[in-house]
Design a protein around this motif. Structure first.
Motif, PDB file in Angstrom:
ATOM      1  N   LEU A 221     -63.176  40.844 -20.873  1.00  0.00           N
ATOM      2  CA  LEU A 221     -64.416  40.927 -20.307  1.00  0.00           C
ATOM      3  C   LEU A 221     -64.099  40.145 -18.989  1.00  0.00           C
ATOM      4  O   LEU A 221     -64.581  40.505 -17.864  1.00  0.00           O
ATOM      5  CB  LEU A 221     -65.460  40.801 -20.894  1.00  0.00           C
ATOM      6  N   ALA A 222     -63.534  38.839 -19.134  1.00  0.00           N
ATOM      7  CA  ALA A 222     -63.309  37.749 -17.981  1.00  0.00           C
ATOM      8  C   ALA A 222     -62.367  38.371 -17.126  1.00  0.00           C
ATOM      9  O   ALA A 222     -62.656  38.148 -15.833  1.00  0.00           O
ATOM     10  CB  ALA A 222     -62.838  36.868 -18.698  1.00  0.00           C
ATOM     11  N   SER A 223     -61.435  39.120 -17.408  1.00  0.00           N
ATOM     12  CA  SER A 223     -60.499  39.658 -16.613  1.00  0.00           C
ATOM     13  C   SER A 223     -60.936  40.880 -15.826  1.00  0.00           C
ATOM     14  O   SER A 223     -60.642  41.092 -14.555  1.00  0.00           O
ATOM     15  CB  SER A 223     -58.974  39.811 -17.254  1.00  0.00           C
ATOM     16  N   ALA A 224     -61.764  41.531 -16.654  1.00  0.00           N
ATOM     17  CA  ALA A 224     -62.261  42.839 -15.726  1.00  0.00           C
ATOM     18  C   ALA A 224     -63.629  42.520 -14.720  1.00  0.00           C
ATOM     19  O   ALA A 224     -63.447  42.977 -13.682  1.00  0.00           O
ATOM     20  CB  ALA A 224     -62.908  43.831 -16.867  1.00  0.00           C
ATOM     21  N   THR A 225     -64.247  41.475 -15.102  1.00  0.00           N
ATOM     22  CA  THR A 225     -65.405  41.054 -14.328  1.00  0.00           C
ATOM     23  C   THR A 225     -64.985  40.572 -12.725  1.00  0.00           C
ATOM     24  O   THR A 225     -65.637  41.389 -12.122  1.00  0.00           O
ATOM     25  CB  THR A 225     -66.280  40.050 -15.040  1.00  0.00           C
ATOM     26  N   PRO A 226     -64.292  39.759 -12.872  1.00  0.00           N
ATOM     27  CA  PRO A 226     -64.033  38.573 -13.267  1.00  0.00           C
ATOM     28  C   PRO A 226     -64.615  37.313 -13.334  1.00  0.00           C
ATOM     29  O   PRO A 226     -65.574  37.134 -12.370  1.00  0.00           O
ATOM     30  CB  PRO A 226     -62.543  38.279 -12.561  1.00  0.00           C
ATOM     31  N   PHE A 227     -64.587  36.424 -14.102  1.00  0.00           N
ATOM     32  CA  PHE A 227     -65.070  35.207 -14.263  1.00  0.00           C
ATOM     33  C   PHE A 227     -64.006  34.127 -14.974  1.00  0.00           C
ATOM     34  O   PHE A 227     -63.419  34.442 -15.505  1.00  0.00           O
ATOM     35  CB  PHE A 227     -66.564  35.299 -14.947  1.00  0.00           C
TER      36      PHE A 227
ATOM     37  N   PRO B  76     -54.501  35.843 -20.461  1.00  0.00           N
ATOM     38  CA  PRO B  76     -55.740  36.020 -19.454  1.00  0.00           C
ATOM     39  C   PRO B  76     -56.418  37.371 -19.579  1.00  0.00           C
ATOM     40  O   PRO B  76     -57.465  37.627 -19.544  1.00  0.00           O
ATOM     41  CB  PRO B  76     -55.355  35.660 -18.212  1.00  0.00           C
ATOM     42  N   ASP B  77     -55.518  38.577 -19.888  1.00  0.00           N
ATOM     43  CA  ASP B  77     -55.945  39.808 -19.941  1.00  0.00           C
ATOM     44  C   ASP B  77     -56.402  40.460 -21.218  1.00  0.00           C
ATOM     45  O   ASP B  77     -56.795  41.472 -21.541  1.00  0.00           O
ATOM     46  CB  ASP B  77     -55.085  40.614 -19.011  1.00  0.00           C
ATOM     47  N   GLY B  78     -56.347  39.233 -22.214  1.00  0.00           N
ATOM     48  CA  GLY B  78     -56.758  39.812 -23.515  1.00  0.00           C
ATOM     49  C   GLY B  78     -55.681  40.195 -24.486  1.00  0.00           C
ATOM     50  O   GLY B  78     -56.024  40.573 -25.770  1.00  0.00           O
ATOM     51  N   ARG B  79     -54.426  40.354 -23.961  1.00  0.00           N
ATOM     52  CA  ARG B  79     -53.335  40.773 -24.920  1.00  0.00           C
ATOM     53  C   ARG B  79     -53.181  39.356 -25.853  1.00  0.00           C
ATOM     54  O   ARG B  79     -52.914  38.422 -25.278  1.00  0.00           O
ATOM     55  CB  ARG B  79     -52.316  41.050 -23.985  1.00  0.00           C
ATOM     56  N   LEU B  80     -52.655  39.762 -27.101  1.00  0.00           N
ATOM     57  CA  LEU B  80     -52.342  38.869 -27.928  1.00  0.00           C
ATOM     58  C   LEU B  80     -50.891  38.672 -28.168  1.00  0.00           C
ATOM     59  O   LEU B  80     -50.312  39.619 -28.239  1.00  0.00           O
ATOM     60  CB  LEU B  80     -53.105  39.138 -29.285  1.00  0.00           C
ATOM     61  N   ILE B  81     -50.219  37.387 -28.091  1.00  0.00           N
ATOM     62  CA  ILE B  81     -48.858  37.302 -28.339  1.00  0.00           C
ATOM     63  C   ILE B  81     -48.824  36.503 -29.625  1.00  0.00           C
ATOM     64  O   ILE B  81     -49.413  35.618 -29.947  1.00  0.00           O
ATOM     65  CB  ILE B  81     -48.406  36.881 -27.030  1.00  0.00           C
ATOM     66  N   HIS B  82     -47.670  36.225 -29.948  1.00  0.00           N
ATOM     67  CA  HIS B  82     -46.859  35.741 -31.163  1.00  0.00           C
ATOM     68  C   HIS B  82     -45.906  34.988 -30.492  1.00  0.00           C
ATOM     69  O   HIS B  82     -44.571  35.768 -30.577  1.00  0.00           O
ATOM     70  CB  HIS B  82     -46.795  36.443 -32.328  1.00  0.00           C
TER      71      HIS B  82
END
Lengths: 466, 466
Positions: free
Chosen positions: A57-63, A170-176
């Motif tokens: 949401l934050a990266s799409a809006t952005p905020f 920041p774009d919501g992708r999850l990393i390990h």
């Protein structure tokens, strides 16, 4: 952030887990620097999945989004300088696993560092990093800042205990990143890139730590030296032959601030104190303590040296040490706290420099800290409402930093750059190295939504308090 | 690379320091994997400045550049798979500084690891990382691969000793990462991003290492166990209470390969050997040795345990241990050597798996390595000219990797990915994490000229042998 965005946030984390009430926002507007920036909203995510959806949401809006642990940071890492959303990680506070056979633990970022240490101790294990705020600060914040502490002289800093991370980009992708094993070299070391990145690259949602067998015994020694320079020069000599688990230093002013907390009469003849601890196996510690005591007797400049006779006396010494930072405000209403580091053989020169600056600029400066690492907390006291004091304090800070770099040191050992040291970053980093770091920030966070305005001053979002 | 490019290279490094002679190129076409790829040229830079200018030329032209230390790597990191230029770092081989007061050293990348260890020892200091190739391999290669070694169980790996780096980016820009101090958190941790990046992100031209006080004493214990599983299960129990500086393991086949090098009669009844060392202060080691000996007497599955009676006997044991890898070719002409790691409590399961694979697939497999880290070298022997053996070996490797990951392990503890493990990378890394690493590679090296074809298989330059 408009109402629609707030509604979307409520859909993600639940109605009660988002607030825009001014009195609640105020609670998340400040940190250990004493500075304040009001966010537009705060949210309390309850799962990694929710963090991912918030960042989408934050990266799409952005905020802007500023992750926050306990807000104990000393350089403004948790301050929402560009407004936006403060993401409070306090609900993600479970110790998920302590695995004694493999000596690892897995925690969520909101776990209090001291709680992890206690839980590890129940399994006869030890998580060494011990920032002064360990009873309040969180593991997520410790990882973000690469927190240190007194035990670093023997055991290293947070970085040395982080095996693996789960994190949200920041774009919501999850990393390990990283591994659950003692070794691992599969791909780039993203784990250590995230450690110390001050919440600017990713939001940490799970932390795998290395634990050690708990030391069985500990002894505490106190050494009073005639002068600060004598104390500082003793440090490198001690470390050439001994391996203390802490080697802390307080100057005369620091001692005086906490004089009524000391377990001994205030030593009028002492210019500085060293607080030394040894730990290890039950039968090795008394022997190592004797060796160190014998060594100290041969050294010049020592006014008095004694071994704490009981755990209570040792704890009283530590209580005094921990009280310095808060008690300093008896000197002046405001404090600039700089955690500079120099190669430890250069400590006498650093200490001479702070004495000279204090004398020549008429500024109250006192020093204490992790002398064994060459990591001295230089505290410049001032009244921010007195323009002349602000000017002199800033001059002292600038001259201090120049001297630290001349001595082969670094501007921050454990507090990070955040907001307060960002203007000085290019004193230490050359242009290509700094440019590369900015390129990495841009790669991770092309819209500059994650903790903007930190580390790199030029990245502050143009509009404040969005 | 055309003649014009070769001429330009000669202008940079000097007429004699570039070669295109086939017999010379052949010397730099192979590494520890036994694979061969011919470069178009080799160059021997004599300064950081020359490396910068070579990379400016390489990125402008463009042509691939493969930095090379001693070529002892086990996964193909130094192989010029896309042709181009091999940059041999052997002239940059000076130990620039040993600073005893601050316990640091500064070296050029071509310094032999064993030479740094010797020079440190002259100052009563210790550089712990000890890959089996330490008498030949270089510090630059060790940093690029994040080399480990037997001492990692107590002292950690190369990553844990690198304080700062000077490095040249693919476009020729020079960067300086890290600090000369015990702590430092100024900006992103580029130092550890470069450590283990296998020469794909930057060319390392200077290395600042942390040194430790040299251990004063050492003892060596030998434990023979009835079965491999018994030896493997003993490892976690030892480490729960003791801190050996090495805890190595050899299976029965490994023992048999070096039987004539053992300082004792080949133990017919033993299925596996543990080689354990303790180090520390002069008077602490005998005590720790007795404690460990007492502990071992209470443990099941031990056929025989003994303490080396002399340094010569200990050295003979180590000579046998180091001889395993080269001596293995008495079994079969080719070897796949996998340095997988599992959490150490899962070692018995890993060992059972290798026994099962050997039995069911009819493949010769033997294991040895750093049991204390859970880092076992699984050696799959084959004749590459026998298609059936190649098929079975590949099946064994694939099934081994699946089991390692199921046990919570990692595919490489210290050898890296390079060429040979690249096809398996996505078994361990999830797509967003792998994508992020590829983005980082692209950020550092947009033209893909620096060691192309390593770690990420898709990045092989389309034209081979440019």
């Amino acid at each position: 952030m408009n109402q629609h965005t707030i509604d979307r946030l409520r859909e993600i984390v639940g109605q009660d887990q988002v607030s825009t009430l001014p009195e609640e926002l105020a609670c998340y507007s400040y940190d250990g620097t004493g500075q304040e920036y009001l966010p537009a909203a705060v949210a309390f995510p309850g799962s990694t999945e929710e963090v991912c959806r918030i960042m989408q949401l934050a990266s799409a809006t952005p905020f802007p989004v500023v992750p926050r642990g306990a807000g104990t940071g000393m350089t403004g890492g948790a301050l929402p300088v560009a407004g936006g959303l403060v993401l409070v990680m306090s609900r993600l506070n479970r110790i998920l696993e302590i695995d004694p056979a493999n000596q690892i633990g897995v925690v969520e970022p909101g776990v209090i560092t001291g709680d992890l240490r206690k839980e590890a101790a129940r399994h006869n294990l030890y998580y060494p990093p011990d920032p002064a705020s360990l009873q309040f600060c969180t593991m997520g914040g410790n990882v973000a800042e690469c927190a240190g502490g007194p035990s670093a002289v023997k055991y290293g800093v947070t970085r040395d205990y982080i095996l693996a991370l789960e994190a949200v980009l920041p774009d919501g992708r999850l990393i390990h990143t990283g591994v659950r094993t003692a070794k691992g070299v599969v791909g780039y070391d993203l784990t250590r890139l995230l450690v110390g990145s001050e919440g600017t690259l990713a939001i940490i949602t799970k932390i795998t730590v290395k634990l050690l067998p708990a030391p069985e015994a500990r002894s505490t020694l106190l050494v009073l030296c005639g002068t600060m320079v004598e104390a500082a020069s003793l440090v490198a000599r001690i470390l050439a032959h001994h391996t203390p688990c802490t080697l802390e230093y307080m100057d005369r002013t620091a001692l005086a601030i906490v004089r009524d907390k000391l377990p001994f009469p205030f030593p009028e003849e002492a210019g500085a104190l060293l607080l030394i601890e040894l730990d290890g196996q039950q039968d090795a510690v008394p022997h190592a303590t004797r060796q160190l005591t014998d060594f100290l007797q041969s050294q010049p400049g020592i006014v008095q040296s004694r071994t704490a006779t009981s755990p209570a006396e040792a704890e009283q010494l530590w209580a005094a040490r921990r009280a310095i930072s808060p008690a300093a405000f008896s000197l002046k209403p405001h404090k600039m706290s700089e955690d500079v580091v120099v190669p430890r053989s250069r400590l006498p020169e650093l200490v001479s420099c702070t004495e000279k600056l204090s004398r020549e600029l008429g500024v109250v400066i006192f020093t204490f800290g992790h002398a064994g690492d060459g990591n001295i907390h230089v505290n410049i006291m001032l009244d921010k409402n007195a323009p002349q004091e602000v000017r002199q304090a800033n001059t002292a800070k600038q001259l201090l930093f120049e001297e630290v770099l001349r001595l082969g040191g670094t501007l921050s050992g454990e507090h990070g750059i955040g907001l307060t040291k960002a203007p000085y970053l290019d004193m230490e980093l050359d242009p290509p190295t700094l440019a590369l770091m900015q390129q990495i920030k841009k790669l991770f966070d092309p819209r500059n939504i994650l903790n903007p305005g930190k580390i790199f001053p030029s990245q502050v979002a143009p509009e404040k308090n969005i």
